[in-house]
Design an enzyme around this catalytic site. Structure first.
Site, PDB file in Angstrom:
ATOM      1  CB  ILE A  32      44.789  -1.672  27.764  1.00 14.46           C
ATOM      2  CG1 ILE A  32      44.818  -0.390  26.944  1.00 14.46           C
ATOM      3  CG2 ILE A  32      43.656  -1.660  28.779  1.00 14.46           C
ATOM      4  CD1 ILE A  32      44.918   0.868  27.748  1.00 14.46           C
ATOM      5  CG  ASP A  33      47.298  -3.174  33.428  1.00 11.53           C
ATOM      6  OD1 ASP A  33      46.217  -2.574  33.594  1.00 11.53           O
ATOM      7  OD2 ASP A  33      48.345  -2.866  34.035  1.00 11.53           O
ATOM      8  CB  SER A  34      43.298  -6.919  34.297  1.00 11.26           C
ATOM      9  OG  SER A  34      44.289  -6.919  35.291  1.00 11.26           O
TER      10      SER A  34
END
Length: 72
Positions: A32-34
């Site tokens: 999960i990225d920003s």
């Protein structure tokens, strides 16, 4: 209830078994990225009928659950 809501949304997004996600799971390890985090927060706001203004660093699912519990 909050943990279950977070896990449900994450498992749906990641197409994985919810049992693979724990309070200690890091968003990095889950991939999960920003940008995904922003989307997740918006979905949680709708699902939990709250407003989330994330003003502290959250690295794990547990961090996010505890943060939401404080503001709810």
């Amino acid at each position: 209830m909050i943990f279950e809501a977070v896990v449900e949304l994450l498992a749906d997004r990641l197409e994985c078994d919810p049992s693979e996600i724990t309070m200690d799971s890091t968003f990095h390890d889950l991939g999960i990225d920003s940008l995904d985090t922003v989307d997740l927060l918006m979905e949680l706001e709708d699902k939990l009928d709250i407003s989330i203004e994330l003003n502290e660093k959250v690295e794990t699912v547990g961090d996010l659950v505890h943060f939401i519990e404080k503001i709810k």
